[in-house]
Design an enzyme around this catalytic site. Structure first.
Site, PDB file in Angstrom:
ATOM      1  N   HIS A   1      -1.692 -81.560  14.404  1.00 10.25           N
ATOM      2  CA  HIS A   1      -1.288 -82.570  13.698  1.00 10.25           C
ATOM      3  C   HIS A   1       0.894 -82.272  13.775  1.00 10.25           C
ATOM      4  O   HIS A   1       0.590 -81.534  14.160  1.00 10.25           O
ATOM      5  CB  HIS A   1      -1.136 -82.746  12.103  1.00 10.25           C
ATOM      6  CG  HIS A   1      -0.886 -81.663  11.451  1.00 10.25           C
ATOM      7  ND1 HIS A   1      -1.841 -80.049  11.701  1.00 10.25           N
ATOM      8  CD2 HIS A   1       0.129 -80.728  10.591  1.00 10.25           C
ATOM      9  CE1 HIS A   1      -1.227 -79.008  10.810  1.00 10.25           C
ATOM     10  NE2 HIS A   1      -0.095 -79.731  10.252  1.00 10.25           N
TER      11      HIS A   1
ATOM     12  N   HIS B   1      14.457 -84.808  20.239  1.00  9.22           N
ATOM     13  CA  HIS B   1      15.513 -85.697  19.769  1.00  9.22           C
ATOM     14  C   HIS B   1      16.257 -86.894  20.703  1.00  9.22           C
ATOM     15  O   HIS B   1      16.138 -86.589  21.507  1.00  9.22           O
ATOM     16  CB  HIS B   1      16.727 -84.097  20.480  1.00  9.22           C
ATOM     17  CG  HIS B   1      16.683 -82.817  19.399  1.00  9.22           C
ATOM     18  ND1 HIS B   1      16.689 -81.666  20.026  1.00  9.22           N
ATOM     19  CD2 HIS B   1      15.678 -82.865  17.748  1.00  9.22           C
ATOM     20  CE1 HIS B   1      16.595 -80.563  18.276  1.00  9.22           C
ATOM     21  NE2 HIS B   1      16.699 -81.741  17.660  1.00  9.22           N
TER      22      HIS B   1
HETATM   23  P1  H2U Z   1       2.245 -77.696   9.210  1.00 16.47           P
HETATM   24  O1  H2U Z   1       0.633 -77.415   9.114  1.00 16.47           O
HETATM   25  O2  H2U Z   1       3.187 -78.091   9.760  1.00 16.47           O
HETATM   26  O3  H2U Z   1       2.994 -76.853   7.792  1.00 16.47           O
HETATM   27  O4  H2U Z   1       2.071 -79.221   8.677  1.00 16.47           O
HETATM   28  C1  H2U Z   1       2.005 -80.054   6.861  1.00 16.47           C
HETATM   29  C2  H2U Z   1       2.063 -80.608   6.542  1.00 16.47           C
HETATM   30  O5  H2U Z   1       0.916 -81.226   6.043  1.00 16.47           O
HETATM   31  C3  H2U Z   1       2.807 -79.796   5.849  1.00 16.47           C
HETATM   32  O6  H2U Z   1       3.872 -80.196   5.684  1.00 16.47           O
HETATM   33  C4  H2U Z   1       1.610 -81.123   4.039  1.00 16.47           C
HETATM   34  C5  H2U Z   1       1.849 -80.390   4.298  1.00 16.47           C
HETATM   35  O7  H2U Z   1       2.895 -80.406   3.043  1.00 16.47           O
HETATM   36  N1  H2U Z   1       0.063 -81.450   3.596  1.00 16.47           N
HETATM   37  C6  H2U Z   1       0.218 -82.988   2.226  1.00 16.47           C
HETATM   38  O8  H2U Z   1       0.934 -83.127   2.457  1.00 16.47           O
HETATM   39  N2  H2U Z   1      -1.705 -82.746   1.647  1.00 16.47           N
HETATM   40  C7  H2U Z   1      -2.294 -81.903   1.686  1.00 16.47           C
HETATM   41  O9  H2U Z   1      -3.447 -82.647   1.347  1.00 16.47           O
HETATM   42  C8  H2U Z   1      -1.862 -81.071   3.417  1.00 16.47           C
HETATM   43  C9  H2U Z   1      -1.178 -80.214   3.926  1.00 16.47           C
HETATM   44 ZN    ZN Z   2      17.918 -81.345  21.264  1.00 21.15          ZN
END
Ligand code: H2U
Ligand code: ZN
Length: 362
Positions: A178, A293
């Site tokens: 993701h 960017h």
């Molecule tokens: P990262 O793996 O880059 O941390 O991103 C996952 C994002 O998914 C994170 O910002 C969101 C987290 O807040 N998330 C949700 O919005 N809902 C969930 O149930 C799981 C994770």
């Molecule tokens: Zn840049």
């Protein structure tokens, strides 16, 4: 709401969003370099219940939803930056406003601003085990088209930052492939730095800095890793991370939405190639933080800006030895051992077409 506070020593701004602390964490929990994630990975799968109770649809391609723990939130009229209900700005709960520094709005040592905006999450595909280099061209293409759509749809915000944290080593909290899209009503600190340097170069040379830079790089190509008709991925001359890449279009483009159909199609195959090289380098799912960017959504002319993407991978020597930005680098200035030219050569020596996990598959 979220706020940002200014460091008067460096001029840097830092976003403060305490409500994010309760988001689910399935990522790395110690200093180990393990690539494992816990079962919160399932929060992002089709049909799964997320941590706030919403149920994901049975999506079959990309899936975008508003982040349940958005670091940036749109300002509510009348709300003071950093204020909880019943509290005075800048005070700790229970603390008297008069004793607390930073309560006078004019104090230059305690500057804060609202950090308004919104955050979204995009799952790349329904398949939890397929990172971008393992996805089919047409599925990578769907991700690119979704990046373009979101950047366009969110353009009422001053800046749209699309980024991917890949791998527990860079703080990714969930193994389902993701990315995130944070759009803000303010110009983030690093973007404002890049903006002013590109503006300055443009006013002096009448040519965008990164367009001129690519032109010069293409004369000897010793830092170029991947090259196609429309895109070049290279280890920049000034790279900080050992295997850092800078992705540039071969013509001047300011926004993702200005890419032509040929450029978009070519981007999906170019990305697959350099990301396959990344995974083949140490025969692992190569961790990195990457981001696009684009030119900010200002009313002013953005001819100085060239669209680009940065890839910042933390690995140094093997799949488990990472470069730490610490000590002198944290306190004084960055330093690297491996030259940008050697790093580019090592990536060029890796296979761009066959992923190491598929070598013996007919
Ligand atoms: P990262 O793996 O880059 O941390 O991103 C996952 C994002 O998914 C994170 O910002 C969101 C987290 O807040 N998330 C949700 O919005 N809902 C969930 O149930 C799981 C994770
Ligand atoms: Zn840049």
């Amino acid at each position: 709401m979220a706020t940002q506070r200014r460091n008067p020593l460096t001029g840097e701004w830092i976003i403060v969003s305490p409500h994010r602390i309760s988001r689910p964490w399935g990522g790395e929990k110690s200093s180990s370099t393990g690539q494992g994630f816990t079962k919160v990975s399932s929060y992002l799968s089709p049909g799964a219940a997320r941590s706030n109770g919403s149920v994901n649809p049975l999506y079959t391609s990309t899936f975008v939803f508003p982040n349940d723990f958005s670091a940036l939130v749109q300002a509510t009229p009348g709300e003071e930056p950093g204020t909880e209900p019943g509290e005075e700005p800048g005070t700790e709960p229970g603390e008297k406003a008069s004793t607390c520094p930073g309560t006078e709005p004019e104090d230059e040592l305690f500057q804060s601003e609202p950090a308004g905006g919104e955050c979204h999450v995009m799952c790349f595909s329904p398949h939890s085990h397929l990172s971008l280099p393992l996805m089919r061209h047409e599925d990578i293409l769907s991700v690119i088209r979704e990046w373009i759509r979101l950047s366009d749809q969110l353009k009422y915000n001053l800046y749209v930052q699309i980024f991917e944290n890949k791998g527990a080593m860079v703080g990714c909290s969930n193994s389902h492939p993701h990315c995130q899209i944070w759009s803000s009503s303010f110009l983030p600190y690093l973007i404002s730095l890049e903006d002013s340097h590109q503006r300055e170069y443009f006013s002096k040379h009448n040519s965008p800095l990164l367009v001129k830079y690519l032109e010069k790089e293409m004369r000897c190509k010793k830092r170029v890793v991947e090259e196609s008709e429309y895109w070049v991925a290279l280890v920049p001359y000034w790279a900080k991370w050992p295997f850092e890449l800078l992705l540039l279009p071969t013509r001047h483009v300011t926004k993702l939405r200005d890419l032509t159909e040929e450029e978009v199609l070519d981007l999906s195959s170019t990305m697959k190639r350099y990301l396959t090289r990344y995974d083949n380098l140490f025969e692992c799912s190569f961790p990195y933080s990457m981001g696009w960017h684009e030119a900010p959504n200002t009313a002013s002319d953005c001819s100085h800006w060239q669209l680009h993407a940065h890839y910042y991978p933390p690995l140094l020597r093997t799949a488990t030895v990472k470069k730490h930005i610490a000590g002198y680098e944290m306190l004084a200035q960055c330093q690297r051992d491996l030259t940008a030219e050697d790093a580019a050569q090592r990536l060029k020596d890796c296979d761009a077409l066959v992923h190491f996990t598929q070598r013996n598959i007919d």
